[in-house]
Write an enzyme that holds these catalytic residues in place. Structure first.
Site, short mmCIF file in Angstrom:
data_model
loop_
_atom_site.label_atom_id
_atom_site.label_comp_id
_atom_site.label_asym_id
_atom_site.label_seq_id
_atom_site.Cartn_x
_atom_site.Cartn_y
_atom_site.Cartn_z
N HIS B 326 74.27 74.28 2.51
CA HIS B 326 75.45 74.38 1.64
C HIS B 326 75.99 75.80 1.69
O HIS B 326 75.22 76.75 1.57
CB HIS B 326 75.09 74.09 0.17
CG HIS B 326 74.41 72.78 -0.05
ND1 HIS B 326 73.04 72.64 -0.09
CD2 HIS B 326 74.92 71.54 -0.26
CE1 HIS B 326 72.73 71.37 -0.30
NE2 HIS B 326 73.83 70.67 -0.41
N HIS B 418 73.57 52.28 46.11
CA HIS B 418 74.73 52.52 45.26
C HIS B 418 76.01 52.35 46.09
O HIS B 418 76.99 51.76 45.63
CB HIS B 418 74.68 53.92 44.66
CG HIS B 418 73.77 54.04 43.48
ND1 HIS B 418 72.42 53.78 43.56
CD2 HIS B 418 74.02 54.37 42.19
CE1 HIS B 418 71.88 53.97 42.36
NE2 HIS B 418 72.82 54.32 41.51
#
Lengths: 431, 431
Positions: B326, B418
């Site tokens: 905070h 691939h």
């Protein structure tokens, strides 16, 4: 071929269960030693490890900037254009993801904001091994570039007398990365988390690696305050759902493109067509013979499962349970079924969308959650390079109105001082 | 009062360094036993632990739905309205955060989408202790509700003959939670991660807790595939930056409201006004005496630091280095300085914006990164209850155009299969 309905529950479970991934007993202790060594000796520790593990004699850790600048002249035009095209698509898709701050007056005089801040310093690890991985640089580097991070460090191992492949350097240059460290493994992960003379300390490290790299990321993220890592690592996975309209050659090619990643790759096909699966099996045998990484792919295929299910709906259900990294839909009505997908890292829709399109160039990120983490973790996206925080600004009247919520809640929770911080303001400084 | 410029480097560093948080040697082993026990005995393990640790005789684990429905009649109107008001603000601010899917045709025939999926099943832990924490239910429960999660489980410990406070039940009811488990500690965290007869298995657990709870979250997130947790836990912190225009009574109240959380709370004030700090010191002494949790607050204040710095700019610099959970800005020009804030979980701007406004009711979330993690982790937000994934759909022509990027990259990376997954599609099924 396995037939789902003919398997007992244990055999069914075995298909959807990943092999246990254990780092091995010695890995944690070894990595703890490496981290200590980097903490104490900095650069010197990295150089000693490079000698010991990578047979490297050079005492250079950082690539000079002119080598980065000159890299494009060492590439074929074809490879350079390929990197350019992939970069453009990946960049365009990730630019879409730039966060927009939001603001709302939740009640009169109470303004709340959601804001975004780029993580200040990030590290990108690109593993070495049998081949350079420029795509890995692009997928992470584009995000770092778009976030506007102040410091981006790229680290990758170099063996013996070798130097970093120009495709890596060129991809880094496209992403505006000018700090490139020639060092790999757990050592350089520790260097990025802690900082050394040559390696800037970063706040978050991204990228895959071997068991040592993964262990280093894990240990450092637990022990260095504020230091974070991208996501849990695990073997790569594909699940293909196909019906009788799919092309068995395409499906086989997709399964093999996953299998060649590594012997631990997970490969699954679910189909409602027995004839189709039989054809895929034949295609796998045929295509496998032609691959340079056939041995690796063969080992992965030994753990794979081609499963006949009663319906495509059942396949979607099993996929949601498994939570694959990559999900390929080769279905007549693939497009209309996309919204039924649950728990997948990236989805490839239709006959002409192989996984390798997303691995390299479509625009989506290829860093994806594996090992079932697609149930809870996001695919790598631009927000992984930002943090979200909030801001509130309240007027005196706003606080007075809000006190009707704050005071009873603080009282119920027994937190007097919380109530007092409000009351004292409304009473002009008196408790 | 400490004067920054008169401290040596070591003393300066000490102010910005958090105390080491260690779970203690026995905690990990104890939690591993608890997890094993829950894995083997399910509900029975939870009931045995409730007897042993919480002196509980009841063998009830799940709160009947009518107790949840009836909870509002056991609350004062004041507390009920407070919960309603807080719920409305928190809900409104988090509704802003609902994600919007994005789509882009990165090149002709190549469509990429970014989509969002709610995490299917989430668990919310609310610690017990000296007081009920309905605000903790709201902050997490509103997110779960807005995400549309299919299963939301709330777990909270109950001691002896007590029952869950109606404020907890009512807050849960507002958030649409109807599975409430009366069980606490590491045991119920394990139950949520693994599933038992009474406790549904969830994908992600949120919420703070003691060292055992934190350890259980950590161990389970590393060992249960797909299971995730919210963020690293640490003691609560506030840093106040104030100038001579600020009200010392307000600043003292803010420091104390943090200090009363626990003896390990971290409390810092940075100011460029010596007179102001002196007044704050006097105010702290005066206000402290009035607090019901004065003993806890006093212990935390012993570790606090009120530091005189040369300028407010310097204070911002130190705050960025510390990274507080905070951050309160009590400055004449607070609003114009908000954009200079770095590394804070939530920022409170101006004299009438105490931390307790955000803790309870302004609309922002009070679950925030501590222990320096505000450099890399986000404040709890709606995206923590979603995952992001991608989808791509490519036409044959799109794939043909894209192959100019894919094929050279796959070749450079040595991944034949691939490349083949693309080539075979463009060659009509031939390798």
């Amino acid at each position: 071929m396995l037939v789902w309905d003919q398997l007992d529950q244990q055999a069914q479970q075995a298909i959807l269960t990943r092999p246990a991934v254990s780092a091995g007993a010695g890995v944690q202790a070894a990595v703890e030693d490496i981290i200590d060594s980097v903490r104490q000796k900095g650069d010197q520790a990295l150089l000693e490890m490079a000698k010991q593990f990578d047979n490297r004699q050079s005492d250079r850790l950082r690539v000079p900037e002119d080598e980065i600048t000159q890299s494009e002249f060492q590439l074929s035009n074809e490879l350079k254009s390929a990197i350019d095209q992939a970069y453009n698509n990946v960049r365009a898709f990730h630019e879409l993801q730039l966060p927009v701050p939001k603001q709302l007056e939740t009640q009169p005089g109470v303004v709340c904001e959601l804001k975004y801040q780029a993580i200040d310093a990030v590290g990108i690890y690109v593993p070495g091994g049998s081949a350079p991985l420029p795509s890995s640089v692009l997928m992470q580097g584009v995000c770092a570039q778009l976030s506007g991070a102040n410091t981006v460090v790229l680290a990758t191992p170099v063996k013996g007398e070798e130097s970093i492949h120009p495709a890596i350097l060129y991809a880094a240059k496209k992403c505006g990365i000018n700090i490139i460290i020639e060092s790999g493994g757990a050592g350089v992960i520790a260097a990025m988390a802690l900082g050394t003379e040559s390696v800037p300390k970063v706040d978050k490290v991204f990228g895959p690696g071997n068991a040592y790299v993964t262990m280093a990321k894990q240990l450092l993220s637990q022990s260095v305050p504020g230091f974070a890592i991208d996501m849990p690592a695990g073997p790569s996975e594909v699940l293909v759902i196909a019906d009788e309209n799919a092309n068995p050659a395409f499906a086989a090619a997709d399964l093999l493109s996953q299998a060649e990643h590594g012997a631990d790759s997970q490969v699954l096909l679910l189909s409602d067509s027995e004839a189709f699966i039989t054809e895929v099996e034949a295609e796998i045998a045929r295509q496998l013979a032609e691959l340079s990484r056939a041995e690796i792919a063969k080992q992965a295929m030994n753990n794979s499962a081609l499963v006949l299910v009663e319906s495509i709906d059942k396949a979607f259900e099993l996929s949601a349970e498994y939570g694959p990294e990559h999900l390929i839909l080769q279905l007549r009505d693939a497009q209309s079924r996309v919204d039924l997908v649950k728990n997948a890292g990236s989805v490839f829709v239709g006959d002409y969308t192989p996984e390798s399109a997303g691995d390299y160039a479509s625009g989506t990120n290829h860093v994806l959650p594996t090992y079932g983490y697609s149930k809870t973790y996001s695919s790598l996206n631009l927000m992984d390079f930002f943090r979200t925080y909030t801001v509130q600004s309240i007027t005196k009247q706003g606080l007075s109105d809000l006190s009707k919520a704050i005071l009873p809640l603080a009282e119920a929770e027994g937190l007097d001082a919380h109530a007092n911080a409000v009351a004292i303001r409304l009473n002009g400084g008196k408790q």
